[in-house]
Design a protein around this motif. Structure first.
Motif, PDB file in Angstrom:
ATOM      1  N   MET A  86       0.847  -1.194   0.000  1.00 21.09           N
ATOM      2  CA  MET A  86       0.000   0.000   0.000  1.00 21.09           C
ATOM      3  C   MET A  86       0.881   1.242   0.000  1.00 21.09           C
ATOM      4  SD  MET A  86      -2.802   1.258   2.838  1.00 21.09           S
ATOM      5  CE  MET A  86      -3.855  -0.162   2.538  1.00 21.09           C
ATOM      6  N   THR A  87       0.596   2.186  -0.894  1.00 20.60           N
ATOM      7  CA  THR A  87       1.378   3.414  -0.978  1.00 20.60           C
ATOM      8  C   THR A  87       1.168   4.269   0.261  1.00 20.60           C
ATOM      9  OG1 THR A  87       1.188   3.407  -3.379  1.00 20.60           O
ATOM     10  CG2 THR A  87       1.767   5.499  -2.332  1.00 20.60           C
ATOM     11  N   VAL A  88       2.261   4.796   0.813  1.00 21.74           N
ATOM     12  CA  VAL A  88       2.180   5.660   1.991  1.00 21.74           C
ATOM     13  C   VAL A  88       1.505   6.967   1.601  1.00 21.74           C
ATOM     14  CG1 VAL A  88       3.503   6.913   3.719  1.00 21.74           C
ATOM     15  CG2 VAL A  88       4.209   4.613   3.030  1.00 21.74           C
ATOM     16  N   ALA A  89       0.474   7.364   2.359  1.00 19.62           N
ATOM     17  CA  ALA A  89      -0.326   8.539   2.031  1.00 19.62           C
ATOM     18  C   ALA A  89       0.484   9.816   2.123  1.00 19.62           C
ATOM     19  CB  ALA A  89      -1.528   8.633   2.970  1.00 19.62           C
ATOM     20  N   SER A  90       0.058  10.815   1.382  1.00 16.95           N
ATOM     21  CA  SER A  90       0.646  12.150   1.493  1.00 16.95           C
ATOM     22  C   SER A  90       0.087  12.849   2.721  1.00 16.95           C
ATOM     23  CB  SER A  90       0.322  12.963   0.242  1.00 16.95           C
ATOM     24  OG  SER A  90       0.577  14.338   0.464  1.00 16.95           O
ATOM     25  N   PRO A  91       0.907  13.621   3.450  1.00 14.98           N
ATOM     26  CA  PRO A  91       0.407  14.373   4.611  1.00 14.98           C
ATOM     27  C   PRO A  91      -0.248  15.699   4.239  1.00 14.98           C
ATOM     28  CG  PRO A  91       2.761  14.644   4.439  1.00 14.98           C
ATOM     29  CD  PRO A  91       2.377  13.684   3.332  1.00 14.98           C
ATOM     30  N   CYS A  92      -0.411  15.997   2.957  1.00 10.68           N
ATOM     31  CA  CYS A  92      -0.966  17.279   2.529  1.00 10.68           C
ATOM     32  C   CYS A  92      -2.363  17.486   3.088  1.00 10.68           C
ATOM     33  CB  CYS A  92      -1.007  17.340   1.009  1.00 10.68           C
ATOM     34  SG  CYS A  92      -1.686  18.888   0.366  1.00 10.68           S
ATOM     35  N   VAL A  93      -2.643  18.692   3.603  1.00 10.50           N
ATOM     36  CA  VAL A  93      -3.980  19.036   4.091  1.00 10.50           C
ATOM     37  C   VAL A  93      -4.582  20.182   3.278  1.00 10.50           C
ATOM     38  CG1 VAL A  93      -3.512  18.259   6.433  1.00 10.50           C
ATOM     39  CG2 VAL A  93      -3.072  20.646   5.838  1.00 10.50           C
ATOM     40  N   GLY A  94      -3.937  20.549   2.174  1.00  9.30           N
ATOM     41  CA  GLY A  94      -4.497  21.575   1.312  1.00  9.30           C
ATOM     42  C   GLY A  94      -4.050  22.990   1.631  1.00  9.30           C
ATOM     43  N   THR A  95      -3.231  23.164   2.660  1.00  7.12           N
ATOM     44  CA  THR A  95      -2.652  24.472   2.975  1.00  7.12           C
ATOM     45  C   THR A  95      -1.203  24.450   2.513  1.00  7.12           C
ATOM     46  OG1 THR A  95      -4.083  24.764   4.890  1.00  7.12           O
ATOM     47  CG2 THR A  95      -2.092  26.102   4.812  1.00  7.12           C
ATOM     48  N   CYS A  96      -0.910  25.079   1.406  1.00  6.39           N
ATOM     49  CA  CYS A  96       0.397  24.942   0.766  1.00  6.39           C
ATOM     50  C   CYS A  96       1.147  26.272   0.799  1.00  6.39           C
ATOM     51  CB  CYS A  96       0.229  24.449  -0.667  1.00  6.39           C
ATOM     52  SG  CYS A  96      -0.662  22.875  -0.781  1.00  6.39           S
ATOM     53  N   LYS A  97       1.936  26.469   1.850  1.00  8.68           N
ATOM     54  CA  LYS A  97       2.719  27.695   2.006  1.00  8.68           C
ATOM     55  C   LYS A  97       3.956  27.373   2.825  1.00  8.68           C
ATOM     56  CE  LYS A  97       2.545  32.455   3.709  1.00  8.68           C
ATOM     57  NZ  LYS A  97       1.716  33.490   4.397  1.00  8.68           N
ATOM     58  N   LEU A  98       5.131  27.694   2.280  1.00 10.59           N
ATOM     59  CA  LEU A  98       6.381  27.379   2.957  1.00 10.59           C
ATOM     60  C   LEU A  98       6.700  28.424   4.016  1.00 10.59           C
ATOM     61  CD1 LEU A  98       8.649  26.205  -0.001  1.00 10.59           C
ATOM     62  CD2 LEU A  98       7.276  24.806   1.555  1.00 10.59           C
ATOM     63  N   ASP A  99       7.073  27.945   5.197  1.00 10.84           N
ATOM     64  CA  ASP A  99       7.514  28.823   6.273  1.00 10.84           C
ATOM     65  C   ASP A  99       8.882  29.399   5.915  1.00 10.84           C
ATOM     66  OD1 ASP A  99       7.472  29.754   9.160  1.00 10.84           O
ATOM     67  OD2 ASP A  99       9.284  28.504   9.167  1.00 10.84           O
ATOM     68  N   GLU A 100       9.023  30.707   6.029  1.00 12.07           N
ATOM     69  CA  GLU A 100      10.266  31.352   5.598  1.00 12.07           C
ATOM     70  C   GLU A 100      11.454  30.959   6.456  1.00 12.07           C
ATOM     71  OE1 GLU A 100       9.686  35.523   5.452  1.00 12.07           O
ATOM     72  OE2 GLU A 100       8.185  35.456   3.837  1.00 12.07           O
ATOM     73  N   THR A 101      11.221  30.648   7.731  1.00 12.46           N
ATOM     74  CA  THR A 101      12.337  30.335   8.625  1.00 12.46           C
ATOM     75  C   THR A 101      12.835  28.905   8.439  1.00 12.46           C
ATOM     76  OG1 THR A 101      11.492  31.899  10.260  1.00 12.46           O
ATOM     77  CG2 THR A 101      13.058  30.220  11.041  1.00 12.46           C
ATOM     78  N   THR A 102      11.918  27.955   8.427  1.00 16.16           N
ATOM     79  CA  THR A 102      12.321  26.536   8.379  1.00 16.16           C
ATOM     80  C   THR A 102      12.356  25.975   6.973  1.00 16.16           C
ATOM     81  OG1 THR A 102      10.046  25.763   8.604  1.00 16.16           O
ATOM     82  CG2 THR A 102      11.278  26.175  10.653  1.00 16.16           C
ATOM     83  N   GLY A 103      11.590  26.582   6.059  1.00 16.50           N
ATOM     84  CA  GLY A 103      11.487  26.019   4.715  1.00 16.50           C
ATOM     85  C   GLY A 103      10.475  24.901   4.606  1.00 16.50           C
ATOM     86  N   TRP A 104       9.748  24.648   5.683  1.00 18.70           N
ATOM     87  CA  TRP A 104       8.738  23.591   5.677  1.00 18.70           C
ATOM     88  C   TRP A 104       7.349  24.174   5.391  1.00 18.70           C
ATOM     89  CZ3 TRP A 104      10.863  22.196  11.093  1.00 18.70           C
ATOM     90  CH2 TRP A 104      12.059  21.470  10.972  1.00 18.70           C
TER      91      TRP A 104
END
Length: 298
Positions: free
Chosen positions: A1-19
């Motif tokens: 079984m393919t491991v699911a994506s953790p995406c929740v639909g909020t797609c914006k990178l934090d400027e400090t961490t890059g996450w």
């Protein structure tokens, strides 16, 4: 079984961490997700709790595929591990087993149904459903508040702002209830609707007479009769429904143990779909909330 994506639909990178503030992955990890191995994806999942803590993010997706969500719901119902709630702030139905009451749980593919003498539940768990948590990741799942959210693409319930006769309740969980008439109270909310179901009689006559009136005008006319007659209350979301058959407590009364509803116009007027601190990303509609036994559901 393919491991699911953790995406929740909020797609914006934090400027400090890059996450990403929605899923806590880096831009490089997001880009590589579809081409990497399950082992690599699982290793990223293992790092996410610490990243969420550093980001100060509370809403996170659990690594569950539909089958795992389905199994969690069925297990929670069979073991009476807590309460499931459907609705919006101020208009909600809660389903839990009363102490000593039997709960008949049946599953048919993606559908889960639970039947008790005082209320029923049906959820549809398909690939558009996501399990989200707002709790510290170190807590076991059975002790977390878990939200089942629906991707907006799956659609939502029809929205009406007036009391409306929906005809017979063909979607009733129990076959014997499917000839009864269902009336949408007209909350005007895209996340959920609050309806009552009744057979021919004084309640049905009053609801027919008030049909077409806005919720704010209809409720004063029908509210006292609904409290007195206590018809079945049906609260639905895009995930499914909870049907409550217990009596409605009068003014100053206490909600009964087991399935019950709350219809509080003052709270409804806040316009909130979710409790404070549990707001969902815009990509989702709320389906249901699981409250473990030690959490008050309302």
């Amino acid at each position: 079984m393919t491991v699911a994506s953790p995406c929740v639909g909020t797609c914006k990178l934090d400027e400090t961490t890059g996450w990403c503030i929605g899923c806590a992955r880096s831009g490089e990890e997001i880009a590589a997700w579809g081409s990497e191995t399950d082992q690599w994806r699982a290793s990223i999942w293992d790092q996410l709790p610490a990243r969420f803590e550093e980001l100060g993010v509370t809403c996170r997706r659990l690594p569950w595929e539909p089958r795992e969500i389905h199994d969690f719901v069925a297990r929670s119902l069979r073991s009476a591990a807590g309460t499931w709630a459907v609705g919006v702030v101020g208009a909600v139905a809660e389903f839990s087993a009363r102490r000593g009451a039997s709960v008949a749980v049946e599953t048919d593919g993606a559908t889960i149904e639970a039947v008790t003498p005082s209320g029923n539940l049906r959820f549809l768990i398909d690939d558009q459903v996501r399990a989200l948590s707002f709790e510290p990741p170190e807590k076991p799942f059975e002790r977390q508040r878990i939200v089942l959210a629906i991707k907006r693409e799956r659609g939502r319930l029809p929205v009406t702002t007036a009391l409306s006769d929906l005809g017979v309740d063909e979607a009733a969980v129990r076959p014997e209830d499917r000839a009864m008439r269902l009336f949408d109270l007209g909350l005007g909310r895209k996340e959920a609707r609050f309806a009552v179901r009744c057979c021919p009689g004084i309640t049905e006559t009053a609801l027919v007479a008030a049909s077409g009136l806005p919720f704010g005008e209809a409720l004063p006319r029908i509210g006292p009769l609904l409290v007195k007659q206590s018809p079945a209350r049906i609260v639905e979301s895009a995930l499914g429904r909870i049907e409550v058959l217990t009596p409605i407590p009068g003014s100053g009364g206490v909600s009964p143990a087991g399935p019950h509803t709350h219809l509080l116009p003052d709270h409804l007027a806040t316009g909130r779909a979710m409790p404070v601190g549990m707001d969902l990303p815009r990509a989702y509609l709320p389906g249901a909330i699981f409250y473990p036994a030690f959490y008050p559901a309302s």
